[in-house]
Design an enzyme around this catalytic site. Structure first.
Site, mmCIF file in Angstrom:
data_model
loop_
_atom_site.group_PDB
_atom_site.id
_atom_site.type_symbol
_atom_site.label_atom_id
_atom_site.label_comp_id
_atom_site.label_asym_id
_atom_site.label_seq_id
_atom_site.Cartn_x
_atom_site.Cartn_y
_atom_site.Cartn_z
ATOM 1 N N HIS A 131 0.822 -1.228 0.000
ATOM 2 C CA HIS A 131 0.000 0.000 0.000
ATOM 3 C C HIS A 131 0.851 1.272 0.000
ATOM 4 O O HIS A 131 0.300 2.375 -0.045
ATOM 5 C CB HIS A 131 -0.919 0.041 1.223
ATOM 6 C CG HIS A 131 -1.976 -1.019 1.230
ATOM 7 N ND1 HIS A 131 -2.830 -1.231 0.165
ATOM 8 C CD2 HIS A 131 -2.310 -1.948 2.161
ATOM 9 C CE1 HIS A 131 -3.643 -2.236 0.445
ATOM 10 N NE2 HIS A 131 -3.347 -2.692 1.651
ATOM 11 N N ASP A 168 -2.671 -10.703 -2.326
ATOM 12 C CA ASP A 168 -3.239 -10.223 -1.067
ATOM 13 C C ASP A 168 -4.706 -9.857 -1.320
ATOM 14 O O ASP A 168 -5.079 -9.501 -2.439
ATOM 15 C CB ASP A 168 -2.459 -8.979 -0.626
ATOM 16 C CG ASP A 168 -2.797 -8.509 0.771
ATOM 17 O OD1 ASP A 168 -2.015 -8.795 1.693
ATOM 18 O OD2 ASP A 168 -3.842 -7.846 0.938
ATOM 19 N N HIS A 170 -6.206 -7.314 -0.429
ATOM 20 C CA HIS A 170 -6.351 -5.873 -0.676
ATOM 21 C C HIS A 170 -5.602 -5.464 -1.946
ATOM 22 O O HIS A 170 -4.528 -5.991 -2.233
ATOM 23 C CB HIS A 170 -5.794 -5.077 0.508
ATOM 24 C CG HIS A 170 -6.465 -5.395 1.813
ATOM 25 N ND1 HIS A 170 -6.051 -6.437 2.621
ATOM 26 C CD2 HIS A 170 -7.532 -4.829 2.432
ATOM 27 C CE1 HIS A 170 -6.834 -6.488 3.698
ATOM 28 N NE2 HIS A 170 -7.735 -5.526 3.611
ATOM 29 N N ASP A 257 -4.401 -12.939 3.481
ATOM 30 C CA ASP A 257 -5.735 -12.510 3.907
ATOM 31 C C ASP A 257 -6.833 -12.790 2.879
ATOM 32 O O ASP A 257 -7.988 -12.414 3.081
ATOM 33 C CB ASP A 257 -5.746 -11.030 4.327
ATOM 34 C CG ASP A 257 -5.009 -10.126 3.360
ATOM 35 O OD1 ASP A 257 -4.653 -10.597 2.260
ATOM 36 O OD2 ASP A 257 -4.794 -8.950 3.702
HETATM 37 ZN ZN LIG Z 1 -4.103 -7.296 2.794
#
Ligand SMILES: [Zn+2]
Length: 358
Positions: A131, A168, A170, A257
């Site tokens: 991120h 991931d 995200h 995740d």
């Molecule tokens: Zn994540």
């Protein structure tokens, strides 16, 4: 069997939000659990999977992706725990030393593969990185581990084609920001539908900017997507694009995740789903795997699955086949997935099509 090199940043426990007086899912227990699990797994030996020491990276390595001002912001924040450099990001007094050691492990993992010492590598590091953009951070990430490795391999090792794949849950928004105009780095992110999950970015329409249109790929996986949807996306898009791009190395942003037990996301990958994706990648390409997110109790199990897939060992038995069945029977999920896949393919047709099965 493939030789797999492992690295981990042993000072990671010094990056801990409890030092600032509050808990966070991104905490030292994550790697502690992984290391304990791997120690007892019987997978670590001198022959196939072994740990390597790494020297810390330098600030110059960070500057391959991030701005000087941003690096100074992080330094400043480490001196005052009341300051946060971004959304959902904490730093404490030792965080800068921790990220330098983590990045050193990431670069060492790349070196092991490029030098031929190992066929594949796995850097077990925290904090995660995907991120973090050139001048911003969020979501527990401070510096972009995969991006810094990609630029290092490009600028120091002279590689010309590097692929970064994010699994991931995200979206890999920081990596996208760093490479949206870079034709040397192909970025593919498959993540939970950005309408339903942080960082609410990573739309199918986001395919990079000139001169690198088509070099960024974002697949929105509907909630409840599981092994069948990930397999389909891999076979129909990822594999075909990789074959055409022909990367000299693949960097895998490996978040745990997307697992069915993850409390922070709503995807349904099982150990078998993770194994299949990584095994397919590792069968064809040299893979440097980097730990990203994952905040549940099975991180150790999944890390062992990564090792098995990279080494070419058989997987452990998946005892949750019913999750596969449930996911494939989830009509709404599959319908949304098929729509997204069609949309993505048509968006990318000018760059990577035609998509006909060979
Ligand atoms: Zn994540």
């Amino acid at each position: 069997m493939n030789r797999v090199g492992l690295t981990f940043n042993s000072n990671h426990h010094l990056h801990d939000s409890l030092m600032n007086g509050y808990p966070c899912p991104e905490n030292p227990l994550r790697i502690k659990n992984i290391m304990e699990y791997l120690k007892n797994s019987g997978l670590i030996d001198d022959e196939n999977c072994r740990f390597y020491d790494a020297l810390p990276a330098s600030v110059n390595d960070i500057l391959r992706v991030h701005t000087q001002e941003y690096v100074e912001l992080i330094r400043t924040c480490t001196k005052d725990p009341r300051q946060s450099p971004g959304n959902d990001v904490y730093v404490c007094p030792s965080s800068f030393d921790v990220v330098l050691e983590a990045l050193g492990c990431v670069l060492k993992a790349g070196d092991l593969v490029v030098s031929g010492e190992c066929r594949h590598a796995f850097a077990i590091v925290r904090p995660p990185g995907h991120h973090a953009g050139p001048d911003s951070c969020s979501g527990f990430c401070i510096f972009n581990n995969s991006g810094i490795l990609a630029r290092y391999l490009r600028e120091v090792k002279g590689l010309e084609r590097i692929a970064i794949i994010n699994i991931d849950a995200h979206a890999s928004d920081g990596t996208y920001d760093a490479f949206e105009a870079d034709t040397n780095v192909l970025c593919v992110s498959m993540h939970q539908d950005q309408k339903t999950l942080y960082p609410f970015k990573g739309f199918i329409r986001d395919i990079g900017v000139r001169p690198a249109l088509g070099y960024c790929i974002n697949m929105e996986m509907p909630t409840e997507s599981g092994n069948p949807e990930y397999s389909l996306f891999y076979d129909e898009v990822v594999e075909k694009v990789l074959d055409k791009f022909n990367p000299q190395i693949v960097i895998l942003e490996c978040g745990f995740d997307a697992y069915y037990k993850e409390p922070l996301a709503k995807l349904n990958l099982t150990v078998d789903g993770y194994y299949r994706i990584i095994f397919k990648l590792a069968s064809k390409w040299d893979v440097v795997t980097l730990l990203e997110g994952g905040y549940h109790e099975d991180l150790g199990l999944l890390a062992s699955v990564v090792l098995r897939a990279l080494a070419g060992f058989e997987n452990v038995k998946d005892d949750v086949d019913q999750i596969d069945l449930l996911a494939s029977r989830h009509v709404k999920t599959r319908k949304e997935f098929n729509n997204n896949l069609s949309l993505l393919k048509s968006r990318l047709e000018p760059y990577w099509g035609p998509w006909n099965r060979s």
